[in-house]
Write an enzyme that holds these catalytic residues in place. Structure first.
Site, PDB file in Angstrom:
ATOM      1  N   TYR A  55       0.873  -1.144   0.075  1.00  0.00           N
ATOM      2  CA  TYR A  55       0.054  -0.119   0.098  1.00  0.00           C
ATOM      3  C   TYR A  55       1.070   1.241   0.022  1.00  0.00           C
ATOM      4  O   TYR A  55       1.842   1.340   0.759  1.00  0.00           O
ATOM      5  CB  TYR A  55      -1.046  -0.075   1.206  1.00  0.00           C
ATOM      6  CG  TYR A  55      -1.757   1.339   1.195  1.00  0.00           C
ATOM      7  CD1 TYR A  55      -2.847   1.744   0.394  1.00  0.00           C
ATOM      8  CD2 TYR A  55      -1.460   2.330   2.320  1.00  0.00           C
ATOM      9  CE1 TYR A  55      -3.355   2.966   0.590  1.00  0.00           C
ATOM     10  CE2 TYR A  55      -2.011   3.367   2.307  1.00  0.00           C
ATOM     11  CZ  TYR A  55      -2.982   3.788   1.656  1.00  0.00           C
ATOM     12  OH  TYR A  55      -3.684   5.012   1.535  1.00  0.00           O
ATOM     13  N   HIS A  85      -3.787  16.530  -1.671  1.00  0.00           N
ATOM     14  CA  HIS A  85      -4.282  16.487  -0.348  1.00  0.00           C
ATOM     15  C   HIS A  85      -4.085  17.799   0.496  1.00  0.00           C
ATOM     16  O   HIS A  85      -4.393  18.079   1.642  1.00  0.00           O
ATOM     17  CB  HIS A  85      -3.503  15.399   0.670  1.00  0.00           C
ATOM     18  CG  HIS A  85      -3.761  13.910   0.129  1.00  0.00           C
ATOM     19  ND1 HIS A  85      -4.104  13.383  -0.958  1.00  0.00           N
ATOM     20  CD2 HIS A  85      -4.184  13.041   1.311  1.00  0.00           C
ATOM     21  CE1 HIS A  85      -4.216  12.334  -0.688  1.00  0.00           C
ATOM     22  NE2 HIS A  85      -4.639  11.812   0.348  1.00  0.00           N
ATOM     23  N   ASN A 197       1.187  10.869   6.440  1.00  0.00           N
ATOM     24  CA  ASN A 197       0.547  10.091   7.347  1.00  0.00           C
ATOM     25  C   ASN A 197       1.401  10.389   8.696  1.00  0.00           C
ATOM     26  O   ASN A 197       2.402  10.508   8.903  1.00  0.00           O
ATOM     27  CB  ASN A 197       1.027   8.779   6.948  1.00  0.00           C
ATOM     28  CG  ASN A 197      -0.095   7.733   6.562  1.00  0.00           C
ATOM     29  OD1 ASN A 197      -1.299   8.369   6.972  1.00  0.00           O
ATOM     30  ND2 ASN A 197      -0.058   6.845   5.635  1.00  0.00           N
ATOM     31  N   TYR A 281     -16.583  27.886  48.385  1.00  0.00           N
ATOM     32  CA  TYR A 281     -15.837  26.788  47.752  1.00  0.00           C
ATOM     33  C   TYR A 281     -14.816  27.285  46.909  1.00  0.00           C
ATOM     34  O   TYR A 281     -13.716  26.435  46.722  1.00  0.00           O
ATOM     35  CB  TYR A 281     -16.883  25.960  46.903  1.00  0.00           C
ATOM     36  CG  TYR A 281     -17.657  24.979  47.643  1.00  0.00           C
ATOM     37  CD1 TYR A 281     -17.756  24.961  48.981  1.00  0.00           C
ATOM     38  CD2 TYR A 281     -18.534  24.148  47.215  1.00  0.00           C
ATOM     39  CE1 TYR A 281     -18.681  24.360  49.558  1.00  0.00           C
ATOM     40  CE2 TYR A 281     -19.728  23.371  47.418  1.00  0.00           C
ATOM     41  CZ  TYR A 281     -19.483  23.522  48.878  1.00  0.00           C
ATOM     42  OH  TYR A 281     -20.521  22.734  49.503  1.00  0.00           O
ATOM     43  N   ARG A 284     -12.064  27.556  49.281  1.00  0.00           N
ATOM     44  CA  ARG A 284     -11.666  26.289  50.375  1.00  0.00           C
ATOM     45  C   ARG A 284     -11.268  25.166  49.368  1.00  0.00           C
ATOM     46  O   ARG A 284     -10.610  24.197  49.862  1.00  0.00           O
ATOM     47  CB  ARG A 284     -13.071  26.022  51.067  1.00  0.00           C
ATOM     48  CG  ARG A 284     -12.800  25.077  52.237  1.00  0.00           C
ATOM     49  CD  ARG A 284     -14.252  24.500  52.792  1.00  0.00           C
ATOM     50  NE  ARG A 284     -15.233  25.425  52.639  1.00  0.00           N
ATOM     51  CZ  ARG A 284     -16.612  24.962  52.704  1.00  0.00           C
ATOM     52  NH1 ARG A 284     -16.641  23.621  53.125  1.00  0.00           N
ATOM     53  NH2 ARG A 284     -17.801  25.659  52.410  1.00  0.00           N
ATOM     54  N   PHE A 329      -1.529   5.859  12.637  1.00  0.00           N
ATOM     55  CA  PHE A 329      -1.788   7.293  12.579  1.00  0.00           C
ATOM     56  C   PHE A 329      -3.016   7.771  12.919  1.00  0.00           C
ATOM     57  O   PHE A 329      -3.179   8.939  13.051  1.00  0.00           O
ATOM     58  CB  PHE A 329      -2.088   7.517  10.878  1.00  0.00           C
ATOM     59  CG  PHE A 329      -3.059   6.576  10.304  1.00  0.00           C
ATOM     60  CD1 PHE A 329      -4.317   6.536  10.508  1.00  0.00           C
ATOM     61  CD2 PHE A 329      -2.522   5.389   9.511  1.00  0.00           C
ATOM     62  CE1 PHE A 329      -5.260   5.524   9.912  1.00  0.00           C
ATOM     63  CE2 PHE A 329      -3.237   4.583   9.174  1.00  0.00           C
ATOM     64  CZ  PHE A 329      -4.732   4.611   9.177  1.00  0.00           C
ATOM     65  N   GLU A 414     -12.099   4.846   5.393  1.00  0.00           N
ATOM     66  CA  GLU A 414     -11.663   5.820   7.031  1.00  0.00           C
ATOM     67  C   GLU A 414     -13.229   5.915   7.636  1.00  0.00           C
ATOM     68  O   GLU A 414     -13.571   7.063   7.476  1.00  0.00           O
ATOM     69  CB  GLU A 414     -10.926   7.015   6.502  1.00  0.00           C
ATOM     70  CG  GLU A 414      -9.474   6.688   6.119  1.00  0.00           C
ATOM     71  CD  GLU A 414      -8.864   7.714   5.407  1.00  0.00           C
ATOM     72  OE1 GLU A 414      -9.398   8.853   5.773  1.00  0.00           O
ATOM     73  OE2 GLU A 414      -8.221   7.561   4.511  1.00  0.00           O
TER      74      GLU A 414
END
Length: 523
Positions: A55, A85, A197, A281, A284, A329, A414
């Site tokens: 791949y 991309h 990646n 609070y 405290r 990844f 994906e």
């Protein structure tokens, strides 16, 4: 660390990653690391020239993983992946975050499991050393198959595309390369995939947040102690015996620090026999609230440190005969702790705003309402708390965990993604707001402190108050408080308050660190 950091060999920490990004530490490739890189690169070349299908080496990407790529087209495939991309949108990523992306990518690829060429890593390092930093958009990653879009933009300059920040200006990458007599690289098999990646976008934001949130947590104890002094609160809730009965490390650490900050305080001693039984609070319960946020920070720190020294590429190249396609990844190991830390940061701001409100109420001897004597014609410190409240509310809206969502991508290949890139950006947004929330409390606490004179607090708080007053004057009439908030924010974001606290502690042999410091420290 005196010698250069050895990529792929030394252990990277958040502090070292930041030092490398800021240029206070140099990085290098040892001969052993170079051998590993070359061996891995040779293994990929052998795969590309052979018949075994792997791949991303001789196949398409994502849902195109069954499309076989010819030997002649393997190089074009790698450059195309950077082009295709590069789809990011939005504002530019802060330059320090981009530098962290470069640092963390160099380290991950230097382990020798990605098939990257040594010349490619050396070019990335050249960009870092010469402060020629790629322009990267903030949005577009789903935090799973690597931070694909931002990493594609990050490495466009390697092939002469995209833009860089150089000499203080945004310039075309090719023009900058020509000025420096550099040619665009010709990527080999798998190199484009190896570059995009990985989780380096998420990791860079997370690394930056580790330092920033730690600074705020340290400050919250100091500023909270000053607020307690301002309203003449009690130090009893920080007693060690109480916290031994519920021994969370974060709680004990904060309680120790508060005891130390308030030790020998004339303000605390002045009301030991008063009739008030308990404080609200927000005073405290500082150990419980601040301490819980420290525990969330610690989880993020641990996860980030692991990721800084991990290989998040796919596939992993073990040899020319063995490669493994997996999911290293995937951003989930960072996305969940980032969302947890976002909630933790927001809660530090939430309790800080409540202390600011207490300071404005007045009612304690010598402390005027709205922290100013002549109110009516003056609004006093009423409106700075509005800003604090607005930021607290905004942080609440940012606390929805991005990691709770997943939208399938890549035609279903994906089908579960982390959205960790959004988690990382949101955490830093919340810290932006938190710094200003603490700034508002700080100027109000310093004002209340003034009304307690001539009494003195402990040495550390006195020194911190003196530093604040060197930048921001006491106010007895209205002025543009935005200027005060800005100055206070500068003191906070620069780390000046914390540095002063530790300097004074060292000078007077005061232990401000306690038994849990190593756990809860970035250094």
């Amino acid at each position: 660390m005196k010698h250069p950091f050895q990529f792929g060999e030394d252990t990277l920490t958040p502090a070292l990653a930041l030092a490398l990004a800021r240029g206070s530490l140099n990085g290098a490739f040892s001969s052993t690391t170079k051998e590993k890189i070359i061996k891995s690169h040779d293994a990929v070349a052998a795969i590309a020239n052979g018949d075994r299908v792997v791949y991303g080496v001789n196949t398409g990407f994502g849902p195109l993983c069954t499309t076989i790529i010819s030997k002649e087209q393997t190089r074009a495939l790698q450059e195309n992946i950077l082009r295709s991309h590069s789809v990011g949108v939005g504002d530019a990523v802060p330059q320090e975050v981009v530098k962290l992306m470069l640092v963390t990518k160099l380290h991950a690829l230097s382990f020798g499991y990605s098939g990257i060429a040594l010349a490619t890593l050396e070019r990335i390092h050249w960009h870092l050393q010469n402060d020629i930093i790629p322009m990267v958009p903030t949005q577009g990653s789903v935090g799973a198959s690597g931070d694909l879009a931002p990493l594609a933009h990050l490495f466009l300059p390697l092939i002469g595309l995209g833009q860089v920040m150089a000499d203080g200006q945004i310039q075309n990458s090719l023009e900058v390369l020509e000025k420096h007599h550099r040619e665009p690289l010709k990527l080999g098999p798998k190199e484009g995939l190896a570059l995009i990646n990985g989780t380096q976008f998420i990791l860079a934001y997370a690394t930056r947040a580790v330092e920033r949130l730690h600074n705020c947590l340290e400050l919250a104890d100091i500023i909270g102690a000053m607020s307690l002094e301002g309203v003449l609160g009690s130090a009893a809730p920080f007693h060690s015996k109480l916290h031994q009965l519920r021994p969370f490390a974060g709680n004990q650490h904060v309680a120790f620090r508060l005891r130390t900050l308030l030790k020998d305080s004339e303000m605390v001693a002045s009301h030991q026999n008063c009739g008030r039984v308990q404080d609200p609070y927000s005073l405290r319960c500082m150990p419980q609230v601040h301490g819980s946020s420290r525990s969330a920070w610690l989880h993020l720190y641990q996860q980030v440190t692991t990721e800084l020294n991990s290989v998040t590429d796919n596939p992993i190249i073990l040899s020319a005969e063995e490669s493994i396609s997996g999911g290293n990844f995937h951003g989930q190991p960072l996305a969940l702790p980032l969302d947890y830390a976002t909630l933790a940061a927001a809660e530090v701001g939430n309790i800080s705003d409540r202390r600011t409100y207490l300071l404005l109420e007045g009612g304690e001897a010598g402390l005027p309402k709205l922290l100013m004597k002549n109110t009516g014609i003056n609004s006093g410190f009423m409106i700075p708390q509005y800003t604090s409240a607005a930021l607290v509310s905004e942080n609440k809206s940012l606390c929805f965990p991005a990691s709770a969502d997943s939208i399938p991508t890549s035609l279903g290949q994906e089908d579960h993604v982390s959205m960790g890139s959004i988690s990382g950006r949101k955490l830093n947004q919340v810290i932006d707001n938190l710094e200003n929330i603490l700034a508002v409390e700080m100027i109000c606490a310093a004002q209340a402190f003034d009304y307690r004179r001539p009494m003195k607090s402990g040495k550390i708080l006195e020194a911190c108050h003196e530093l604040i007053r060197s930048q921001i004057d006491h106010a007895e009439e209205d002025r543009i408080f935005a200027n005060d908030i800005r100055k206070a924010h500068n003191l906070i974001s620069s780390g000046a308050i914390n540095s002063t606290a530790y300097d004074i502690a060292q000078k007077h042999d005061i232990n401000l660190k306690g038994d849990y410091y190593e756990q809860f420290s970035i250094s």
